[in-house]
Scaffold this motif. Sequence first.
Motif, short mmCIF file in Angstrom:
data_model
loop_
_atom_site.label_atom_id
_atom_site.label_comp_id
_atom_site.label_asym_id
_atom_site.label_seq_id
_atom_site.Cartn_x
_atom_site.Cartn_y
_atom_site.Cartn_z
N LEU A 127 -8.04 54.44 -109.74
CA LEU A 127 -7.51 53.96 -108.46
C LEU A 127 -8.50 53.02 -107.78
N THR A 128 -9.78 53.35 -107.83
CA THR A 128 -10.82 52.47 -107.29
C THR A 128 -10.77 51.12 -108.00
N GLN A 129 -10.69 51.14 -109.32
CA GLN A 129 -10.65 49.90 -110.10
C GLN A 129 -9.44 49.06 -109.72
N LEU A 130 -8.28 49.69 -109.64
CA LEU A 130 -7.06 48.97 -109.28
C LEU A 130 -7.17 48.39 -107.87
N GLY A 131 -7.68 49.19 -106.93
CA GLY A 131 -7.84 48.72 -105.56
C GLY A 131 -8.78 47.54 -105.45
N LEU A 132 -9.91 47.61 -106.14
CA LEU A 132 -10.87 46.49 -106.12
C LEU A 132 -10.26 45.23 -106.72
N ASN A 133 -9.53 45.37 -107.83
CA ASN A 133 -8.87 44.22 -108.44
C ASN A 133 -7.85 43.60 -107.49
N HIS A 134 -7.08 44.44 -106.82
CA HIS A 134 -6.04 43.96 -105.91
C HIS A 134 -6.67 43.22 -104.72
N ILE A 135 -7.72 43.78 -104.16
CA ILE A 135 -8.41 43.15 -103.04
C ILE A 135 -9.01 41.81 -103.47
N ALA A 136 -9.60 41.76 -104.65
CA ALA A 136 -10.22 40.52 -105.16
C ALA A 136 -9.19 39.51 -105.64
N LYS A 137 -7.93 39.94 -105.76
CA LYS A 137 -6.84 39.09 -106.26
C LYS A 137 -7.12 38.57 -107.67
N GLN A 138 -7.84 39.39 -108.44
CA GLN A 138 -8.11 39.08 -109.84
C GLN A 138 -8.52 40.36 -110.56
N SER A 139 -8.45 40.32 -111.87
CA SER A 139 -8.83 41.48 -112.66
C SER A 139 -10.33 41.45 -112.89
N ARG A 140 -11.08 42.12 -112.01
CA ARG A 140 -12.54 42.14 -112.11
C ARG A 140 -13.03 43.22 -113.06
N VAL A 141 -12.32 44.36 -113.07
CA VAL A 141 -12.72 45.48 -113.92
C VAL A 141 -11.48 46.06 -114.60
N ALA A 142 -11.68 46.63 -115.76
CA ALA A 142 -10.57 47.28 -116.46
C ALA A 142 -10.15 48.53 -115.68
N VAL A 143 -8.86 48.77 -115.61
CA VAL A 143 -8.34 49.98 -114.97
C VAL A 143 -8.22 51.03 -116.07
N ASP A 144 -9.36 51.68 -116.36
CA ASP A 144 -9.41 52.62 -117.47
C ASP A 144 -9.93 54.00 -117.07
N GLY A 145 -10.31 54.14 -115.80
CA GLY A 145 -10.80 55.43 -115.34
C GLY A 145 -12.23 55.74 -115.75
N ILE A 146 -12.94 54.76 -116.27
CA ILE A 146 -14.32 54.97 -116.70
C ILE A 146 -15.26 54.32 -115.68
N MET A 147 -16.19 55.10 -115.14
CA MET A 147 -17.14 54.59 -114.15
C MET A 147 -18.33 53.97 -114.88
N GLY A 148 -18.07 52.81 -115.45
CA GLY A 148 -19.11 52.10 -116.18
C GLY A 148 -19.88 51.15 -115.28
N ASN A 149 -20.79 50.39 -115.88
CA ASN A 149 -21.64 49.47 -115.12
C ASN A 149 -20.84 48.41 -114.38
N GLN A 150 -19.77 47.88 -115.00
CA GLN A 150 -18.96 46.84 -114.34
C GLN A 150 -18.29 47.40 -113.09
N THR A 151 -17.78 48.62 -113.17
CA THR A 151 -17.13 49.24 -112.01
C THR A 151 -18.14 49.50 -110.91
N LYS A 152 -19.31 50.04 -111.26
CA LYS A 152 -20.34 50.31 -110.26
C LYS A 152 -20.78 49.00 -109.58
N LEU A 153 -20.94 47.94 -110.37
CA LEU A 153 -21.33 46.65 -109.82
C LEU A 153 -20.25 46.12 -108.88
#
Length: 186
Positions: free
Chosen positions: A96-122
């Motif tokens: 949900l965090t990944q999806l929300g961040l992508n939606h706010i950024a209006k682009q796919s910044r991180v994969a919506v996979d449920g994994i709290m990896g380095n890209q998601t933390k960044l």
Amino acid sequence: CPPGQVLDPTQGWGGTCVSKIPEVTPDKKGDRPAFIPALTTEQIRWVQAILRAAAGESELKIDGLMGPKTVKAIQRFQRDNKLIVDGVNLQTTTALTQLGLNHIAKQSRVAVDGIMGNQTKLAIKEFQSRYNSGPVDGIVGPITRAAMVKLLLPEIESGSSPSRITGELYQQSEDSGKWYPLQELH
């Protein structure tokens, strides 16, 4: 915790007081428990905001209640994203965090996979820095969630602070379609 609430040690630093977990009901097969919510009202609003704004659940009310429509929307989100359908868990909140961040950024910044990896933390840290939403620590706490809700739901009046958005119930006016704090409609 206040009466009617219990401490959930898995949330926040040292735990968070949450509504008591309701009786567990079996699923249709009767062989395992169904959805068990253990979220605060503020966290449920955050989940509802992401599902409404970014996951196509346009009819979902932002009321902070874990009702049947919210449960079904979460389960649909989990199935659509190939997540385990067993309630709100770390994998689901990360997705949900990944999806929300992508939606706010209006682009796919991180994969919506449920994994709290380095890209998601960044991406979380960049969001926190850009929107001054709490400490830049990569943890999606109450201030970060409030900022996400404010950005995900522009129909809520922009003059409201994030704490007002996540701390009060809102209701949509039938006349104008705008969102107002519940007390203003009475």
